[in-house]
Design an enzyme around this catalytic site. Structure first.
Site, mmCIF file in Angstrom:
data_model
loop_
_atom_site.group_PDB
_atom_site.id
_atom_site.type_symbol
_atom_site.label_atom_id
_atom_site.label_comp_id
_atom_site.label_asym_id
_atom_site.label_seq_id
_atom_site.Cartn_x
_atom_site.Cartn_y
_atom_site.Cartn_z
ATOM 1 C CD GLU A 288 41.449 24.353 44.497
ATOM 2 O OE1 GLU A 288 40.999 24.545 43.339
ATOM 3 O OE2 GLU A 288 42.167 25.185 45.078
ATOM 4 C CG HIS A 314 45.705 4.451 20.121
ATOM 5 N ND1 HIS A 314 45.936 3.320 19.370
ATOM 6 C CD2 HIS A 314 44.419 4.826 19.855
ATOM 7 C CE1 HIS A 314 44.849 3.047 18.648
ATOM 8 N NE2 HIS A 314 43.914 3.941 18.928
ATOM 9 C CE LYS A 428 46.350 30.707 47.542
ATOM 10 N NZ LYS A 428 45.017 31.188 47.883
HETATM 11 O O1 PA5 Z 1 38.617 26.961 43.265
HETATM 12 C C1 PA5 Z 1 39.213 27.835 43.846
HETATM 13 O O2 PA5 Z 1 38.710 28.496 44.763
HETATM 14 C C2 PA5 Z 1 40.620 28.198 43.434
HETATM 15 O O3 PA5 Z 1 41.123 27.323 42.485
HETATM 16 C C3 PA5 Z 1 40.654 29.622 42.894
HETATM 17 O O4 PA5 Z 1 39.813 29.708 41.780
HETATM 18 C C4 PA5 Z 1 42.070 30.055 42.514
HETATM 19 O O5 PA5 Z 1 42.932 29.889 43.603
HETATM 20 C C5 PA5 Z 1 42.081 31.502 42.086
HETATM 21 O O6 PA5 Z 1 41.554 32.285 43.088
HETATM 22 P P1 PA5 Z 1 40.995 33.732 42.839
HETATM 23 O O7 PA5 Z 1 39.824 33.626 41.942
HETATM 24 O O8 PA5 Z 1 40.636 34.224 44.184
HETATM 25 O O9 PA5 Z 1 42.098 34.515 42.215
#
Ligand code: PA5
Length: 459
Positions: A288, A314, A428
Site C-alpha cells: 500500500e 513444500h 470506496k
Molecule cells: O494503511 C492505511 O492507511 C489503511 O490500510 C488503513 O489502515 C485502513 O484503510 C483502515 O483505515 P482507518 O484506520 O482509517 O479505519
C-alpha cells in the site's frame, strides 16, 4: 540483543544480484532519499519514527490497560488494514496463547485477543455467539474514524451491547485521530475513552501507537520493550551512511533489484511460526505504501508476497527456484527460540529417520533456512536474511521499525508518496454510491457509466 541483515546473497552476478558497481554507487542516491525522509519528519508530516519515544502516548495505552485489568476475558478489535494487521502480528509473535477462542478462560491471567478485520457476516455472527459480552471489551480502531467496515461492525456490536442491558461505556474504547473523524465526537457523546493515533501517523505505520500498544498492553505484551527496540532501530536507521543504516540498505537493495534487475516481487519468508502474521503486516506495508503512480504518470511498486519457512518449502519454493527470475526473497532467521524440542534417536537403521535423531527442531528449521537461501543463491536467485537473536518484544519492535523506515526510504527512491493510498478511493466511492451514502453522486454517475456485464462473457 541484535538485529542484523546479511545481504551477501544480493550482491554480484553469481547470485543473480546487484552488480558491485551499482552497489558502490548506491550511497550517493541514498543521500537524497535520506534528505527527503528527514524533511518529512522535520516538518511533522510523517511521525511514525518519532512517536515511539513519546512517553505520553505509551502511557495512554498502559494507563488504560491498568485501569481495566481483570475486567475482561476477551478483547475484540474492530478494525481493518493498518488498524488490524499490526495488532494481529503482535499477538501471534508475542502472545500466541491470547488468540485461542477454544480455551476455557483467559490464559496467563490475561484476556484473549480477537481481531475482527472483515465484514463477513459468518465471522461476526460466530464470534458474537461465543462471546460473553459482559466480560468483553471492544477496541474500535480507525484513524479516519469513518471506515465503512469498522463502522458497520461498531453499529452491530453497539446494538448487541445495548440490547443486553450493558453500558457502552464499560465495553468500548476508541483508538482514533485526536481531532478528525466521526469516532472522536462519538466518544465524547457516549462518554467513552478514546486513545490517540497521532495525525502524522497513517494506518499501516501505526502499529507502535495505541493501535498496537493498547491491545498489546491489554494482553500483557511488554510495551516498553517493544518501543525500546523500535527506538533503538530509529537511532540505527537515521545515519546518512548507507552501509551502516539497516533500513537504508533494505530499501535500497529492493529498489535497485526492482527497478534495475526486474525483481518485481519481494517474498517475505520468516522461518518462525510466531512471525507468520508478521509477514501479512509487511505485505500491507510494502504494497500500500509503494504501489503508486509516479508524478510522470508511470506505475511503480514491488509486489510483496508472504511465505513461511519451512512450510512453504513444500509449496512456493519450487516457483522461487525455477519460476521467473523476478523475485527477491527476504528471509527472517531466529537464533534462539522460546523453546526447543529434541528429536529422539530411534529407528537408526532407517535412512530417512536415522540422521534426524540427536538434532533439535530449532536446529532443523535453522538449517533449512540456510539451505534454502544457499540453494537460491546457487541458482542465481538473490535473497537476504534478517537475523533476529530471538522473537521477543524488543526484537519485534525493532524489526517493525526497520521495515517501516525501509519503506519510507524506498518511497523516496521511487519518487512517490509512501504515506497515502489514493488507489483505494475509487472502489470506496463506488461502494458508497451503491449503499446510498450522501455526497456520492459523482461516484454514482461514474459507476453507471461502466458497461453492464455482457452475457456473452459469462458461463
Ligand atoms: O494503511 C492505511 O492507511 C489503511 O490500510 C488503513 O489502515 C485502513 O484503510 C483502515 O483505515 P482507518 O484506520 O482509517 O479505519
Amino acid at each position: 540483543m541484535a538485529i542484523r541483515i546479511d545481504y551477501s546473497n544480493m550482491i554480484g552476478e553469481a547470485v543473480g544480484g546487484i552488480s558491485e558497481a551499482d552497489w558502490a554507487a548506491a550511497p550517493a542516491s541514498f543521500m537524497k532519499a535520506h534528505e527527503g525522509f528527514a524533511a518529512l519528519r522535520k516538518d511533522g508530516m510523517v511521525g511514525f519514527a518519532d512517536v515511539v519515544s513519546d512517553d505520553s502516548l505509551r502511557e495512554q495505552a498502559m494507563n488504560f490497560a491498568a485501569l481495566v485489568e481483570g475486567k475482561y476475558d476477551d478483547i475484540v478489535i474492530l478494525g481493518i488494514g493498518g488498524s488490524a494487521l499490526g495488532p494481529i502480528a503482535l499477538r501471534t509473535a508475542l502472545r500466541p496463547s491470547a488468540w485461542n477462542m477454544l480455551s476455557a478462560g483467559s490464559r496467563d491471567g490475561f484476556p484473549r485477543l480477537q481481531v475482527l478485520d472483515n465484514v463477513d457476516p459468518e465471522t461476526i455472527s460466530a464470534l458474537l455467539d461465543r462471546l460473553d459480552l459482559a466480560r468483553t471489551l471492544f477496541v474500535v480502531t480507525s484513524k479516519s474514524g469513518g471506515t465503512a467496515e469498522t463502522m458497520s461492525q461498531f453499529l452491530i456490536i453497539h446494538k448487541s451491547v445495548v440490547d443486553s442491558g450493558l453500558q457502552p461505556v464499560d465495553h468500548f474504547v476508541f483508538v482514533t485521530d485526536p481531532a478528525n473523524g466521526a469516532l472522536r465526537p462519538l466518544a465524547t457523546k457516549l462518554g467513552l475513552a478514546a486513545l490517540d493515533i497521532p495525525p502524522s501517523v497513517g494506518g499501516r505505520f501505526s502499529v507502535l501507537t495505541p493501535v498496537g500498544t493498547l491491545p498489546a498492553a491489554l494482553v500483557g505484551i511488554d510495551v516498553t520493550a517493544l518501543l525500546a527496540g523500535a527506538s533503538e532501530m530509529v537511532r540505527r536507521c537515521e545515519t546518512t551512511s548507507l552501509l551502516e543504516n539497516p533500513a537504508g540498505i533494505y530499501g535500497m537493495l529492493q529498489w535497485l533489484a526492482d527497478t534495475k534487475y526486474g525483481k518485481v516481487i519481494n517474498v517475505f519468508m520468516p522461518y518462525s511460526d510466531p512471525l507468520r502474521d508478521f509477514a501479512s503486516w509487511f505485505v500491507q506495508l510494502w504494497a500500500e505504501s509503494l504501489g503508486k503512480h509516479t508524478p510522470d504518470g508511470g506505475s511503480v511498486g514491488q509486489t510483496p508476497l508472504a511465505a513461511l519457512g519451512a512450510t512453504d518449502q513444500h509449496s512456493q519454493v519450487q516457483l522461487f527456484m525455477e519460476g521467473p527470475k523476478n523475485k527477491v526473497v527476504t528471509f527472517v532467521a531466529v537464533q534462539d527460540r522460546a523453546t526447543d524440542v529434541s528429536i529422539p534417536r530411534a529407528f537408526e537403521d532407517v535412512k530417512e529417520l536415522g540422521y534426524l535423531g540427536g538434532h533439535t527442531l530449532g536446529e532443523l528449521i535453522g538449517i533449512e533456512q540456510r539451505a534454502t537461501a544457499g540453494a537460491l543463491a546457487k541458482r542465481g536467485r538473490p535473497n537476504l536474511t534478517i537475523h533476529l537473536d530471538r522473537v521477543d518484544a524488543w526484537h519485534v519492535g525493532g524489526l517493525m521499525m526497520l521495515l517501516e523506515m525501509a519503506t519510507a526510504y524506498a518511497g523516496q527512491l521511487y519518487g512517490i508518496d509512501a504515506f497515502n493510498q489514493p488507489g483505494v478511493e475509487l472502489g470506496k466511492q463506488f461502494a458508497y454510491a451503491l449503499l446510498g451514502r450522501p455526497g456520492a453522486d459523482d461516484a454514482k454517475k461514474e459507476w453507471e457509466s461502466i458497461p453492464a456485464p455482457d452475457a456473452r462473457w459469462s458461463v
